[in-house]
Design a protein around this motif. Structure first.
Motif, PDB file in Angstrom:
ATOM      1  N   VAL A  21      44.302  42.462  45.510  1.00  0.00           N
ATOM      2  CA  VAL A  21      44.087  41.402  46.508  1.00  0.00           C
ATOM      3  C   VAL A  21      45.128  40.302  46.339  1.00  0.00           C
ATOM      4  N   LYS A  22      45.392  39.909  45.120  1.00  0.00           N
ATOM      5  CA  LYS A  22      46.402  38.869  44.879  1.00  0.00           C
ATOM      6  C   LYS A  22      47.778  39.311  45.358  1.00  0.00           C
ATOM      7  N   GLU A  24      48.168  41.433  47.835  1.00  0.00           N
ATOM      8  CA  GLU A  24      47.976  41.844  49.233  1.00  0.00           C
ATOM      9  C   GLU A  24      48.353  43.309  49.444  1.00  0.00           C
ATOM     10  N   TYR A  52      41.157  34.646  48.852  1.00  0.00           N
ATOM     11  CA  TYR A  52      41.470  36.068  48.800  1.00  0.00           C
ATOM     12  C   TYR A  52      40.568  36.919  49.700  1.00  0.00           C
ATOM     13  N   CYS A  55      42.127  38.671  52.929  1.00  0.00           N
ATOM     14  CA  CYS A  55      42.968  39.821  52.602  1.00  0.00           C
ATOM     15  C   CYS A  55      42.105  41.053  52.369  1.00  0.00           C
TER      16      CYS A  55
END
Length: 80
Positions: A21-22, A24, A52, A55
């Motif tokens: 997630v960080k 993407e 987050y 995303c």
């Protein structure tokens, strides 16, 4: 009718999801979330920092996003 089995995400899965997630990385996110049901995905989304969550939601399949939102906490869902 057969209920979908609940799969509890492991610590490693949660860590991998956080990294994906960080970064993407939608492909990695989708792969990690595929075995989970909408309630489990919502639980993970609730646990993520608010920045987050969008995303994560954009990376799940279109048919699941509404169901996931239904299972998310009211505060988390309203922030999207």
């Amino acid at each position: 009718m057969v209920d979908q089995l609940s799969i509890v995400p492991t610590h490693e899965t949660i860590e991998a999801l956080s990294v994906a997630v960080k970064n993407e990385d939608c492909r990695a996110i989708a792969k990690l979330l595929k075995p989970l049901n909408p309630a489990e995905i919502a639980h993970l989304a609730d646990a993520l920092p608010a920045k987050y969550r969008p995303c994560l939601l954009k990376c799940i399949s279109d048919g699941l996003d509404g169901e996931v939102l239904l299972h998310m906490g009211e505060n988390a869902a309203s922030e999207l």
